[in-house]
Design an enzyme around this catalytic site. Structure first.
Site, PDB file in Angstrom:
ATOM      1  N   ASN A  47      40.290 -31.049  23.694  1.00 48.13           N
ATOM      2  CA  ASN A  47      40.160 -32.205  24.588  1.00 48.13           C
ATOM      3  C   ASN A  47      39.462 -33.369  23.896  1.00 48.13           C
ATOM      4  OD1 ASN A  47      39.336 -32.524  28.114  1.00 48.13           O
ATOM      5  ND2 ASN A  47      39.307 -34.112  26.603  1.00 48.13           N
ATOM      6  N   THR A  48      38.176 -33.150  23.570  1.00 51.73           N
ATOM      7  CA  THR A  48      37.361 -34.244  23.051  1.00 51.73           C
ATOM      8  C   THR A  48      37.903 -34.835  21.758  1.00 51.73           C
ATOM      9  OG1 THR A  48      35.465 -33.118  24.020  1.00 51.73           O
ATOM     10  CG2 THR A  48      34.975 -34.903  22.498  1.00 51.73           C
ATOM     11  N   LYS A 101      42.029 -20.692  33.357  1.00 54.63           N
ATOM     12  CA  LYS A 101      41.226 -20.596  32.136  1.00 54.63           C
ATOM     13  C   LYS A 101      39.803 -20.300  32.578  1.00 54.63           C
ATOM     14  CE  LYS A 101      38.875 -23.486  28.949  1.00 54.63           C
ATOM     15  NZ  LYS A 101      38.688 -24.691  28.164  1.00 54.63           N
ATOM     16  N   GLY A 142      33.079 -29.537  22.258  1.00 53.46           N
ATOM     17  CA  GLY A 142      32.840 -30.956  21.996  1.00 53.46           C
ATOM     18  C   GLY A 142      32.073 -31.242  20.725  1.00 53.46           C
ATOM     19  N   ALA A 177      38.176 -25.005  21.777  1.00 53.59           N
ATOM     20  CA  ALA A 177      36.886 -25.702  21.600  1.00 53.59           C
ATOM     21  C   ALA A 177      36.468 -25.834  20.144  1.00 53.59           C
ATOM     22  CB  ALA A 177      35.763 -25.021  22.368  1.00 53.59           C
ATOM     23  N   GLY A 178      35.833 -26.968  19.880  1.00 51.66           N
ATOM     24  CA  GLY A 178      35.224 -27.223  18.579  1.00 51.66           C
ATOM     25  C   GLY A 178      36.062 -28.019  17.614  1.00 51.66           C
TER      26      GLY A 178
END
Lengths: 66, 271
Positions: free
Chosen positions: B221-222, B107, B168, B199-200
């Protein structure tokens, strides 16, 4: 002789191999990748690759990330 | 349910959710969240090994089952093409003959600055070209710029991964129309070309929205690791991925301004 490992100056015996360097820091070879002066040293080469004074060594591993 | 797996490069994923491995309170919680999410691909970052204070000597790979998960090494934290290529090669080296799957791909993340963590498009394209020439299957993290995504696809990206919003930030999919156009343009010649929102994402509805737009997968992830109860959120994300995909495949009804009755007009007792 002095070598730089992960940005820190370290004293190692003359003729130390990459494998011996990993042993010195108690690092398992299977979980890391190693660069010597920006060139990757493959796992198979660890035992045969001898360090020279002033070498710049990077030892990396996987960590959590996204 | 009859959902096909997601094919990216030489790998086929059984789940369309790809999850990160960062920010967990413990490695055990990470492992349990991975299981709860249903994902079978997890992304990992490359960092210097500690020379002292190695906390109990445990490595993150000790908590990831190589039979269950494909690893996706990333170049998180790189700000130039040169750094990203270097990190990608180290990740590949680590996975070679390691017992884990994932050495073939990466990635790619090449960022502009530490405040916004937004992708740096010029460096990203430059790194992509080098990595493709070096035999990598590259999943490219990028902004939701349609033309940039097209250039990255042309340069040989195995998958395009536009951000829904900054890393994040939990703002979700800020520009669904851009994602729609990216999907149309990138899938024009090959409907199976993978587009993944990376993301986001803040919560499950963000995943649903992305999947319902027709993206092939979501990487996050977050949103799990930072939730009050990460285990529950992991499960929610897995369910949202599946339901979103099903809804997309089913095809939503058009939006209309006025009502349409669900029950027949005929036969009403007061008719």
């Amino acid at each position: 002789m002095e070598v730089v490992v992960n940005g820190e100056i370290k004293e190692v015996a003359d003729g130390t191999s990459v494998q011996e360097l990993l042993d010195q820091f108690q690092i398992k070879p299977v979980r890391v990748a190693v660069e010597r002066n920006r060139e990757i040293v493959t796992r198979k080469q660890f035992a045969n690759t001898r360090l020279a004074a002033g070498d710049n060594i990077e030892i990396v591993t996987f960590v959590g990330g996204g | 349910m009859n959902q096909r797996g997601l094919k990216i490069g030489s790998y086929t994923l059984s789940s369309r959710l790809i999850v990160g491995t960062g920010k967990y309170a413990s490695l055990e919680l990470m492992r349990d969240c991975h299981a709860a999410s249903g994902a079978n691909c997890v992304t990992v970052a490359v960092r210097r090994e500690r020379l002292v204070d190695k906390t109990s000597g445990r490595n993150i790979l000790d908590m990831i089952d190589p039979k269950k998960y494909i690893l996706l090494p990333n170049t998180a934290g790189c700000f130039t093409a040169e750094e990203a290529v270097r990190v990608a090669r180290l990740g590949r080296e680590m996975l070679t003959d390691s017992g884990f799957r994932g050495a073939e791909w990466v990635k790619l993340e090449c960022l502009g600055d530490t405040k916004t963590l937004l992708p740096e498009p010029v460096g990203t394209l430059e790194a992509l070209k080098i990595l493709v020439a070096d035999g990598f299957q590259v999943l490219v993290y990028c902004s939701d710029d349609v033309m940039l995504c097209k250039r990255l696809q042309e340069a040989g990206a195995a998958a395009i991964m536009p951000a829904g919003s900054p890393i994040g930030s939990g703002q979700g999919i800020l520009n669904p129309n851009a994602i729609r156009i990216i999907l149309e343009q990138l899938k024009e010649k090959n409907p199976d070309y993978p587009v993944i929102v990376d993301a986001g994402v803040g919560t499950a509805s963000d995943v649903s929205m992305a999947m319902e737009l027709g993206v092939d997968g979501v990487l996050l992830n977050t949103a799990i690791a930072g939730a009050k109860e990460p285990l529950k959120m992991a499960q929610a994300m897995g369910l949202a991925t599946e339901s979103g995909r099903l809804a997309f495949e089913a095809g939503r009804i058009p939006r209309k301004l006025y009502a349409t009755a669900s029950s027949p007009w005929e036969g009403r007792i007061n008719g």
